[in-house]
Scaffold this motif. Structure first.
Motif, mmCIF file in Angstrom:
data_model
loop_
_atom_site.group_PDB
_atom_site.id
_atom_site.type_symbol
_atom_site.label_atom_id
_atom_site.label_comp_id
_atom_site.label_asym_id
_atom_site.label_seq_id
_atom_site.Cartn_x
_atom_site.Cartn_y
_atom_site.Cartn_z
ATOM 1 N N LEU A 83 -24.889 -61.871 2.396
ATOM 2 C CA LEU A 83 -23.633 -62.016 1.656
ATOM 3 C C LEU A 83 -23.081 -60.656 1.233
ATOM 4 O O LEU A 83 -21.870 -60.422 1.303
ATOM 5 N N ARG A 84 -23.961 -59.751 0.820
ATOM 6 C CA ARG A 84 -23.505 -58.402 0.452
ATOM 7 C C ARG A 84 -22.887 -57.698 1.651
ATOM 8 O O ARG A 84 -21.831 -57.075 1.533
ATOM 9 N N SER A 85 -23.540 -57.772 2.799
ATOM 10 C CA SER A 85 -23.004 -57.082 3.973
ATOM 11 C C SER A 85 -21.700 -57.724 4.434
ATOM 12 O O SER A 85 -20.772 -57.026 4.838
ATOM 13 N N THR A 86 -21.608 -59.028 4.330
ATOM 14 C CA THR A 86 -20.361 -59.706 4.671
ATOM 15 C C THR A 86 -19.258 -59.286 3.708
ATOM 16 O O THR A 86 -18.132 -58.995 4.120
ATOM 17 N N GLY A 87 -19.589 -59.223 2.423
ATOM 18 C CA GLY A 87 -18.620 -58.780 1.422
ATOM 19 C C GLY A 87 -18.191 -57.339 1.656
ATOM 20 O O GLY A 87 -17.013 -57.003 1.521
ATOM 21 N N PHE A 88 -19.138 -56.483 2.012
ATOM 22 C CA PHE A 88 -18.810 -55.085 2.293
ATOM 23 C C PHE A 88 -17.870 -54.997 3.487
ATOM 24 O O PHE A 88 -16.889 -54.253 3.460
ATOM 25 N N ALA A 89 -18.155 -55.782 4.531
ATOM 26 C CA ALA A 89 -17.293 -55.769 5.719
ATOM 27 C C ALA A 89 -15.892 -56.271 5.372
ATOM 28 O O ALA A 89 -14.888 -55.699 5.818
ATOM 29 N N GLU A 90 -15.825 -57.326 4.571
ATOM 30 C CA GLU A 90 -14.519 -57.838 4.148
ATOM 31 C C GLU A 90 -13.772 -56.793 3.319
ATOM 32 O O GLU A 90 -12.565 -56.613 3.468
ATOM 33 N N GLY A 91 -14.506 -56.112 2.448
ATOM 34 C CA GLY A 91 -13.893 -55.057 1.641
ATOM 35 C C GLY A 91 -13.334 -53.948 2.504
ATOM 36 O O GLY A 91 -12.229 -53.438 2.261
ATOM 37 N N GLU A 92 -14.085 -53.553 3.521
ATOM 38 C CA GLU A 92 -13.614 -52.507 4.440
ATOM 39 C C GLU A 92 -12.366 -52.975 5.196
ATOM 40 O O GLU A 92 -11.432 -52.207 5.395
ATOM 41 N N LYS A 93 -12.364 -54.241 5.586
ATOM 42 C CA LYS A 93 -11.199 -54.777 6.296
ATOM 43 C C LYS A 93 -9.966 -54.761 5.385
ATOM 44 O O LYS A 93 -8.875 -54.384 5.800
ATOM 45 N N ILE A 94 -10.157 -55.151 4.127
ATOM 46 C CA ILE A 94 -9.043 -55.169 3.168
ATOM 47 C C ILE A 94 -8.550 -53.747 2.910
ATOM 48 O O ILE A 94 -7.339 -53.490 2.874
#
Length: 178
Positions: A83-94
Motif C-alpha cells: 500500500l505504501r509503494s502504491t501510494g508513493f507511485a500515485e503521489g508521483e503520478k499526481i
C-alpha cells in the motif's frame, strides 16, 4: 482422554478455516463416532452412551501459535508495504501531472504576456513615430540620449567624449538662452 485424542486426530486432518466454517459439524460427528466406538468397544463396553460432542475451544501448541502470529504479522507488513509503494507511485503520478499543468499554465501566461508586450511595443512605436515625425531634431536628440544611457552600465563607468560631437551640438542648441 478418548475425547481429547479423537478431537486432536480430527483437528489435525483439517485446516483452521475448515474447522471454523465448513466442516465444524462434520468434525463433531466424526469425533462422536470415534468416541462411541471406543466406549462401546468390542471387548469391554463401558456401559455408557455418548449423546453429543461439542468444540468449546481449539488451542494450538505455543510454537504453532507463535509461527501463525509471525506469518500473520509478515502478511500485514507485506500488505502495508504494498500500500505504501502504491501510494508513493500515485503521489508521483499526481506530482508529475501537477508539474505538467504548471508548465502549461506558465507557457500560456508567457505567451499572453508576450502578446500584451508586443501590443504595447507597437503602440509605443506608433507614438514615437508620430512624435519624431513632427520634430526630427527632437528625434535625433532622443536617440542620442538613449545611446549614451545604454553605454553606461554602472555608476563607475567613465566615457571620454569630444565636445564637438553631434550630441553636444544638439545639447547646446536645445539649451535655453543660447
Amino acid at each position: 482422554r478418548v475425547v481429547r485424542n479423537s478431537f486432536q486426530q480430527e483437528v489435525n486432518k483439517r485446516t483452521l478455516k475448515e474447522l471454523l466454517n465448513t466442516q465444524r459439524e462434520q468434525l463433531m460427528a466424526d469425533v462422536k463416532r470415534e468416541v462411541l466406538e471406543a466406549v462401546r468397544g468390542a471387548d469391554k463396553p463401558w456401559g455408557m452412551d455418548v449423546v453429543d460432542v461439542r468444540i468449546t475451544r481449539v488451542d494450538y501448541a505455543d510454537t504453532i501459535t507463535r509461527s501463525v502470529y509471525d506469518r500473520m504479522e509478515a502478511e500485514r507488513k507485506r500488505v502495508a508495504n504494498e500500500l505504501r509503494s502504491t501510494g508513493f507511485a500515485e503521489g508521483e503520478k499526481i506530482r508529475a501531472e501537477a508539474d505538467r499543468q504548471r508548465e502549461i499554465i506558465v507557457a500560456e501566461a508567457y505567451r499572453n504576456a508576450q502578446a500584451v508586450k508586443g501590443q504595447g511595443d507597437a503602440k509605443a512605436a506608433a507614438i514615437y513615430a508620430e512624435a519624431f515625425g513632427r520634430d526630427p531634431a527632437f528625434a535625433q536628440f532622443y536617440r542620442n540620449l538613449d545611446a549614451y544611457k545604454a553605454s553606461f552600465g554602472s555608476k563607475s563607468d567613465v566615457m571620454v567624449i569630444d565636445q564637438s560631437s553631434d550630441f553636444f551640438k544638439s545639447m547646446r542648441s536645445a539649451a535655453p538662452g543660447r
